[in-house]
Design a protein around this motif. Sequence first.
Motif, PDB file in Angstrom:
ATOM      1  N   CYS A   1      -3.407 -44.796 -36.939  1.00 57.15           N
ATOM      2  CA  CYS A   1      -3.979 -46.098 -36.626  1.00 57.15           C
ATOM      3  C   CYS A   1      -5.503 -46.029 -36.658  1.00 57.15           C
ATOM      4  O   CYS A   1      -6.090 -44.960 -36.518  1.00 57.15           O
ATOM      5  CB  CYS A   1      -3.548 -46.538 -35.228  1.00 57.15           C
ATOM      6  N   ALA A   2      -6.121 -47.186 -36.816  1.00 53.23           N
ATOM      7  CA  ALA A   2      -7.575 -47.298 -36.738  1.00 53.23           C
ATOM      8  C   ALA A   2      -7.948 -47.729 -35.325  1.00 53.23           C
ATOM      9  O   ALA A   2      -7.284 -48.580 -34.734  1.00 53.23           O
ATOM     10  CB  ALA A   2      -8.085 -48.317 -37.747  1.00 53.23           C
ATOM     11  N   TRP A   3      -9.006 -47.156 -34.785  1.00 48.05           N
ATOM     12  CA  TRP A   3      -9.486 -47.479 -33.444  1.00 48.05           C
ATOM     13  C   TRP A   3     -10.951 -47.879 -33.498  1.00 48.05           C
ATOM     14  O   TRP A   3     -11.752 -47.222 -34.175  1.00 48.05           O
ATOM     15  CB  TRP A   3      -9.359 -46.263 -32.520  1.00 48.05           C
TER      16      TRP A   3
ATOM     17  N   GLY B   1     -26.118 -48.849 -14.286  1.00 47.22           N
ATOM     18  CA  GLY B   1     -26.319 -47.889 -15.357  1.00 47.22           C
ATOM     19  C   GLY B   1     -25.071 -47.183 -15.841  1.00 47.22           C
ATOM     20  O   GLY B   1     -25.145 -46.315 -16.712  1.00 47.22           O
ATOM     21  N   ARG B   2     -23.917 -47.526 -15.304  1.00 51.59           N
ATOM     22  CA  ARG B   2     -22.683 -46.858 -15.703  1.00 51.59           C
ATOM     23  C   ARG B   2     -22.153 -47.410 -17.020  1.00 51.59           C
ATOM     24  O   ARG B   2     -22.359 -48.561 -17.355  1.00 51.59           O
ATOM     25  CB  ARG B   2     -21.617 -47.029 -14.622  1.00 51.59           C
ATOM     26  N   TRP B   3     -21.441 -46.538 -17.734  1.00 50.54           N
ATOM     27  CA  TRP B   3     -20.841 -46.914 -19.012  1.00 50.54           C
ATOM     28  C   TRP B   3     -19.379 -47.266 -18.804  1.00 50.54           C
ATOM     29  O   TRP B   3     -18.661 -46.586 -18.085  1.00 50.54           O
ATOM     30  CB  TRP B   3     -20.940 -45.759 -20.000  1.00 50.54           C
ATOM     31  N   LYS B   4     -18.927 -48.351 -19.464  1.00 48.43           N
ATOM     32  CA  LYS B   4     -17.513 -48.725 -19.472  1.00 48.43           C
ATOM     33  C   LYS B   4     -17.046 -48.715 -20.915  1.00 48.43           C
ATOM     34  O   LYS B   4     -17.758 -49.168 -21.805  1.00 48.43           O
ATOM     35  CB  LYS B   4     -17.299 -50.095 -18.853  1.00 48.43           C
ATOM     36  N   THR B   5     -15.837 -48.218 -21.142  1.00 52.07           N
ATOM     37  CA  THR B   5     -15.315 -48.057 -22.490  1.00 52.07           C
ATOM     38  C   THR B   5     -14.028 -48.864 -22.654  1.00 52.07           C
ATOM     39  O   THR B   5     -13.176 -48.874 -21.752  1.00 52.07           O
ATOM     40  CB  THR B   5     -15.023 -46.568 -22.762  1.00 52.07           C
ATOM     41  N   TYR B   6     -13.907 -49.540 -23.791  1.00 57.32           N
ATOM     42  CA  TYR B   6     -12.718 -50.311 -24.136  1.00 57.32           C
ATOM     43  C   TYR B   6     -12.327 -49.963 -25.566  1.00 57.32           C
ATOM     44  O   TYR B   6     -13.181 -49.871 -26.439  1.00 57.32           O
ATOM     45  CB  TYR B   6     -12.981 -51.815 -24.045  1.00 57.32           C
ATOM     46  N   GLY B   7     -11.033 -49.793 -25.795  1.00 55.83           N
ATOM     47  CA  GLY B   7     -10.559 -49.447 -27.129  1.00 55.83           C
ATOM     48  C   GLY B   7      -9.638 -50.511 -27.699  1.00 55.83           C
ATOM     49  O   GLY B   7      -8.854 -51.132 -26.974  1.00 55.83           O
ATOM     50  N   PHE B   8      -9.742 -50.720 -28.993  1.00 54.92           N
ATOM     51  CA  PHE B   8      -8.881 -51.650 -29.723  1.00 54.92           C
ATOM     52  C   PHE B   8      -8.323 -50.898 -30.926  1.00 54.92           C
ATOM     53  O   PHE B   8      -9.048 -50.162 -31.576  1.00 54.92           O
ATOM     54  CB  PHE B   8      -9.691 -52.864 -30.203  1.00 54.92           C
ATOM     55  N   TYR B   9      -7.047 -51.106 -31.218  1.00 58.53           N
ATOM     56  CA  TYR B   9      -6.463 -50.385 -32.340  1.00 58.53           C
ATOM     57  C   TYR B   9      -5.711 -51.314 -33.283  1.00 58.53           C
ATOM     58  O   TYR B   9      -5.300 -52.404 -32.914  1.00 58.53           O
ATOM     59  CB  TYR B   9      -5.549 -49.264 -31.855  1.00 58.53           C
ATOM     60  N   ASN B  10      -5.549 -50.855 -34.509  1.00 53.79           N
ATOM     61  CA  ASN B  10      -4.826 -51.569 -35.548  1.00 53.79           C
ATOM     62  C   ASN B  10      -3.997 -50.544 -36.310  1.00 53.79           C
ATOM     63  O   ASN B  10      -4.545 -49.631 -36.917  1.00 53.79           O
ATOM     64  CB  ASN B  10      -5.796 -52.282 -36.492  1.00 53.79           C
TER      65      ASN B  10
END
Length: 134
Positions: A68-70, A81-90
């Motif tokens: 899959c592609a992410w 200053g904190r980092w938040k991460t979100y992922g989407f896939y196809n």
Amino acid sequence: MRLLAVLAAAVVLPLGVAATPASATPAVWKWGPAYSADGMAGSWGKVYLHQFGYQVRGNLEDTRGKGCAWAVLKAQDSRNGRWKTYGFYNCQPGVGTFKKDYRNVVQIRVQVCRGTAARPTGECSTWKPVLTMG
């Protein structure tokens, strides 16, 4: 008295006309394209400024290959200053779309990877800027 009414109308008329187009046209920035390290996945899109912050809209292309592609979006909060991460896939060959709303961000970055339906596993690009403040 008549002159005062004409001057008042001349001032009010241009303000009413100028306010309509400015509120109807949001600010838009393009980002990308970004490709995975093996070139089998790609992502590009736009960032929209709206009344509550920013909205990232993107396209995620998966070519004919296994896995899959992410698109992994990472945003830094302006308050702590904190980092938040979100992922989407196809996982379908072709182009899929995604969108994510952000408030109070300093910067947003994207990384395009290959992976499974559960998580990205490798062949990642470097982090590319989507939006940077200042």
